[in-house]
Write a protein that holds these residues in place. Structure first.
Motif, PDB file in Angstrom:
ATOM      1  N   SER A 652       7.131  -0.571  17.138  1.00 32.38           N
ATOM      2  CA  SER A 652       7.012  -1.800  16.364  1.00 32.38           C
ATOM      3  C   SER A 652       6.806  -1.473  14.891  1.00 32.38           C
ATOM      4  O   SER A 652       5.955  -0.651  14.542  1.00 32.38           O
ATOM      5  CB  SER A 652       5.823  -2.605  16.874  1.00 32.38           C
ATOM      6  N   GLU A 653       7.584  -2.164  14.055  1.00 31.88           N
ATOM      7  CA  GLU A 653       7.373  -2.000  12.618  1.00 31.88           C
ATOM      8  C   GLU A 653       6.238  -2.881  12.131  1.00 31.88           C
ATOM      9  O   GLU A 653       5.907  -2.884  10.949  1.00 31.88           O
ATOM     10  CB  GLU A 653       8.671  -2.285  11.876  1.00 31.88           C
ATOM     11  N   ALA A 654       5.637  -3.648  13.058  1.00 32.94           N
ATOM     12  CA  ALA A 654       4.512  -4.513  12.671  1.00 32.94           C
ATOM     13  C   ALA A 654       3.261  -3.699  12.371  1.00 32.94           C
ATOM     14  O   ALA A 654       2.406  -4.138  11.607  1.00 32.94           O
ATOM     15  CB  ALA A 654       4.219  -5.523  13.775  1.00 32.94           C
ATOM     16  N   VAL A 655       3.147  -2.506  12.980  1.00 25.89           N
ATOM     17  CA  VAL A 655       1.965  -1.682  12.664  1.00 25.89           C
ATOM     18  C   VAL A 655       2.319  -0.742  11.522  1.00 25.89           C
ATOM     19  O   VAL A 655       3.442  -0.232  11.458  1.00 25.89           O
ATOM     20  CB  VAL A 655       1.477  -0.804  13.850  1.00 25.89           C
ATOM     21  N   PRO A 656       1.366  -0.492  10.635  1.00 23.43           N
ATOM     22  CA  PRO A 656       1.675   0.455   9.561  1.00 23.43           C
ATOM     23  C   PRO A 656       1.749   1.878  10.119  1.00 23.43           C
ATOM     24  O   PRO A 656       1.189   2.152  11.188  1.00 23.43           O
ATOM     25  CB  PRO A 656       0.492   0.315   8.608  1.00 23.43           C
ATOM     26  N   THR A 657       2.393   2.758   9.401  1.00 23.44           N
ATOM     27  CA  THR A 657       2.406   4.155   9.835  1.00 23.44           C
ATOM     28  C   THR A 657       0.967   4.678   9.793  1.00 23.44           C
ATOM     29  O   THR A 657       0.161   4.256   8.962  1.00 23.44           O
ATOM     30  CB  THR A 657       3.272   5.026   8.909  1.00 23.44           C
ATOM     31  N   GLY A 658       0.667   5.559  10.724  1.00 25.59           N
ATOM     32  CA  GLY A 658      -0.691   6.124  10.759  1.00 25.59           C
ATOM     33  C   GLY A 658      -1.680   5.262  11.527  1.00 25.59           C
ATOM     34  O   GLY A 658      -2.836   5.647  11.697  1.00 25.59           O
ATOM     35  N   THR A 659      -1.246   4.087  11.984  1.00 27.53           N
ATOM     36  CA  THR A 659      -2.135   3.202  12.746  1.00 27.53           C
ATOM     37  C   THR A 659      -1.470   2.874  14.073  1.00 27.53           C
ATOM     38  O   THR A 659      -0.251   2.685  14.122  1.00 27.53           O
ATOM     39  CB  THR A 659      -2.368   1.880  11.967  1.00 27.53           C
ATOM     40  N   VAL A 660      -2.247   2.811  15.143  1.00 23.64           N
ATOM     41  CA  VAL A 660      -1.707   2.323  16.406  1.00 23.64           C
ATOM     42  C   VAL A 660      -2.529   1.119  16.835  1.00 23.64           C
ATOM     43  O   VAL A 660      -3.721   1.032  16.551  1.00 23.64           O
ATOM     44  CB  VAL A 660      -1.715   3.409  17.523  1.00 23.64           C
TER      45      VAL A 660
END
Ligand code: MGD
Ligand code: SF4
Length: 728
Positions: A652-660
């Motif tokens: 999902s592109e809804a979460v920022p990179t580095g975050t799950v």
């Protein structure tokens, strides 16, 4: 196809979220066929979300708890017993524990789903008769920071606004709230207001591009935990641009000079970088808020579930004070409550520092007033706050707490650091669980199970997010021997030999509580049980029978602080307690989904909801997934310092990179040892003691395709993810 007209059974308040939608049930008391929104209900005006519309499917299920069950040893099966035997067993065990270890060896852990009659009686029993302030609620996991934030900045808990303000504001600032999924009917009202009037312009601040964020006019992708910096930057830009309401600030607030000095001494570049938002976006947000005729903020767990949740609340209220946006239609800081009666629990004093009527255990006059009302000798109520939710489970593990009475909540899924929670519960000498369903993750560890009647099966009173106190009548009988929660508490108190619990009706309990609100900020003097049964709902404050109830507070701009002024509180950015590092490089954030409610005790019975979200998953940004060499649907192992679980990936592109992102709904009964809260951290803030469920550090690894390569942990963690329904 038109549905044939069905008999109307009656109306009740939805037992899910704090919006407080009024439902009309149709069919027959033995078989409810349909649930509709009540057209003239102030909250929902006929609307419902899918959970509300399907709620009747959760009533007559095979896992309803219908009789008291006890066992002395958790290795033994439960025995069905009479109410008298069950309550006698609990009374005897609690008496022995109190005699051996003192009153603070026992505790009650309740819920924002309990009605006001029950939470009032819990306080009277535990804080008054049993003489321990160890009563807390799962509201500690969601609302404690909002309670403290309102109290510090405005002098009293309780939102100043009402839902009708949606139709009066021209900007809505939604920060740390996924309204579209968690408060859907309110979100729908906002969208419809916009379609009708062209406003409100919506600004959403969230690290994830949620369903709410996707529909926003301006999305601020704040860095997880970056809200204080964001709000300080907004305040600074508003001051620099001259968007301060000087008249309001001078006449109705204090602390502005310190706030001004604090903001001007901040480095704007640093604030921008910590907030993680571009300057252009910040300027636009500041302009929209600073020049709005009326702006409302809606906030929830994204602000509260933090070790600095109170400060985040203060920082937001600072912006309202700066722009004079409070105490008038279409303005104000609106903390959305999660559960149907989280507000009622606050009013009746369920949290460990509270007494009824927004009183505090630490205040001598407050204690005296309550002792007089409860006809207790002076000095009966102890003067120190009791244990809070997380503290209770730590004290259980230490052996300081011996007995825990749990009602209307499933802590073995919802609390952080579940391995610790399980260890603690296993050490307890007595666990009593009062619930409508069995088995749940928590009932499985109980010694005593007490069957509770739920909404429709009892009369009950609740308060919604907008301070609307509502009455719901009993519409059908409870299954088996189940009793309303307040009756269980009252019967137990009598069985244990305490005076003052011989109530004949819920109305008597309500009226006794209501009298304790006279002259208090949450004055409900005029909301008698008789009036509630006639009018169905009334807003507080409502100081007399003739008073219609006030939708908006602070319209005279006087705040319940010692000098009547609201308070600017300069608050600095603080880092979350556990930062990512080389071992645990990702941020884990947790939250809710539209289809499910809490730990699934109800929504797992609705096939349509289960079809929409059949099981847990971990949302990962595609670029992180590439680095981890995982694809959509692959199983990954997620580890923190507290535990390890395995879940399928949802790209999902809804979460920022580095975050799950992980939804928190699924517990051990779905898939053993695989709930998200095995990972989360139980760090709490200093004042509100609310745990940081929105931020901890985790590692994510691809699970080996070949089972031979898989690590040993496979023997305890199933590689397939479980299922409640055979064919969802
Ligand atoms: P959450 O998903 O917990 O729901 O309602 P919400 O608070 O709206 O979190 C809200 C948002 O905070 C998420 O989108 C998350 O990405 C964001 N967030 C995370 N960290 C940060 C941060 O550092 N800053 C900011 N600004 N945002 C952040 C909760 C409410 O929902 C509650 S308390 C309850 S008890 C009810 N539970 C519930 C449910 O179980 N299911 C459904 N469907 N609805 C519910 N409604 C209620
Ligand atoms: Fe129930 Fe909340 Fe949905 Fe309304 S918005 S129907 S109160 S879950």
């Amino acid at each position: 196809m038109n549905r044939p007209e069905l008999p109307i059974i009656g109306e009740t308040i939805c037992p899910y979220c704090g919006v407080g939608c009024r439902l009309q049930l149709e069919g027959y008391p033995g078989e409810i066929v349909c649930t509709r929104g009540v057209a003239d209900a102030p909250a929902n005006q006929g609307r419902l979300c899918a959970k509300g519309a399907l709620v009747h499917e959760t009533l007559d299920t095979s896992d309803r708890l219908t009789a008291p069950l006890i066992r002395s040893d958790r290795r033994e099966p439960f025995q069905r017993v009479s109410w008298d035997s069950a309550l006698g067993f609990v009374a005897e065990r609690l008496r022995a524990i109190r005699a051996a270890y003192g009153p603070d060896a026992i505790a009650f852990y309740g819920s924002g789903q309990l009605d006001s009659e029950t939470t009032y009686l819990v306080g009277k029993l535990f804080k008054g008769s049993l003489r321990t302030n160890n009563t807390d609620s799962n509201s500690r996991l969601c609302m404690a920071a909002a309670v403290a934030g309102y109290r510090q900045s405005l002098g009293s808990d309780g939102p100043p606004c009402c839902y009708d303000d949606i139709d009066e504001c021209d900007v809505a600032f939604i920060i740390g709230s996924n309204m579209a999924e968690a408060h859907p009917v309110l979100w729908d009202r906002l969208q419809q207001s916009r379609q009708r009037r062209g406003v409100p312009y919506s600004i959403v601040a969230d690290p994830r591009r949620t369903a709410t964020a996707r529909q926003a006019d301006l999305f601020l992708p704040v860095a997880p935990g970056g809200d204080i910096a964001l709000m300080n930057a907004l305040g600074r830009l508003m001051i620099e641009s001259g968007w301060v309401d000087d008249r309001f600030v001078t006449a109705y607030t204090r602390g502005f000079d310190q706030y001004l000095y604090f903001l001007l001494s901040q480095n704007l570049d640093e604030l921008v970088s910590v907030a993680g938002i571009s300057r252009d976006q910040l300027h636009e947000a500041a302009r929209r808020l600073g020049t709005a005729h009326g702006w409302l903020s809606f906030y929830c767990m994204g602000l509260n579930q933090s070790t600095v949740g109170v400060w985040k609340n203060n920082s937001l209220i600072n912006l309202h004070l700066l722009t004079g946006q409070i105490g008038k239609p279409g303005a104000g800081p609106f903390s959305l409550t999660g559960q149907p009666n989280a507000m009622g629990g606050r009013e009746t004093g369920l949290l460990s520092h509270q007494l009824p009527g927004y009183r505090l255990v630490e205040d001598g006059q407050h204690r005296e007033e309550v002792e007089r009302h409860w006809r207790l000798p002076p000095g009966s109520i102890r003067n120190k706050p009791g244990l809070t939710a997380v503290e209770m489970f730590r004290a259980l593990e230490r052996g300081q707490l011996r007995a825990l009475w749990i009602a209307g909540t499933n802590p073995l899924v919802s609390l952080p650091d579940l391995h610790q929670v399980r260890r603690a519960m296993n050490k307890a000498s007595l666990i009593v669980v009062q619930d409508a369903y069995h088995p749940t993750e928590t009932t499985e560890l109980a010694h005593v199970l007490l069957p509770a009647a739920q909404f429709t099966e009892k009369e009950w009173t609740s308060t919604s997010s907008e301070r609307l106190v509502s009455y719901s009548p009993q519409l059908r009988s409870a299954p088996g021997d189940a009793l309303p929660d307040w009756q269980i508490i009252a019967r137990f108190a009598q069985r244990a030999g305490f005076a003052g619990f011989d109530y004949r009706s819920a109305a008597e309990v309500w009226d006794e509580f209501r009298e304790l609100t006279t002259g208090r900020p949450c004055d409900m003097t005029g909301i008698t049980a008789a009036r509630l049964r006639r009018e169905r709902h009334v807003y507080w404050p409502c100081p007399s029978l003739e008073h219609p109830g006030e939708k908006r507070r602070y319209q005279d701009r006087r705040f319940p602080t010692p000098d009547g002024r609201a308070i600017f509180l300069p608050r600095d950015h603080r880092e979350p307690r556990e930062k990512p590092d080389h071992e645990f490089p990702f941020v884990l954030t947790t939250g809710r989904l539209y289809s499910h409610w809490h730990t699934l005790t109800r929504t797992r019975h609705c096939a349509k909801l289960v079809r929409r979200e059949p099981g847990p998953f971990v949302e990962i940004h595609p670029s992180d997934a590439r680095s981890l060499e995982v694809d959509d649907g692959d199983l990954v192992q997620i580890s923190s310092r507290r535990g390890t679980i395995r879940l399928p990936v949802r790209l999902s592109e809804a979460v920022p990179t580095g975050t799950v992102f992980l939804p928190f709904h699924w517990g051990d009964r779905f898939s053993a040892d695989n709930a998200v809260n095995y990972l989360t951290i139980s760090a709490t803030g200093r004042v509100a003691k609310q745990p940081e469920l929105k931020f901890c550090a985790v590692d994510v690894e691809r699970v080996a395709d070949n089972l031979d390569e898989a690590p040993e942990v496979d023997s305890v963690i199933p590689l397939t993810i479980g299922s409640f329904h055979e064919s969802p």
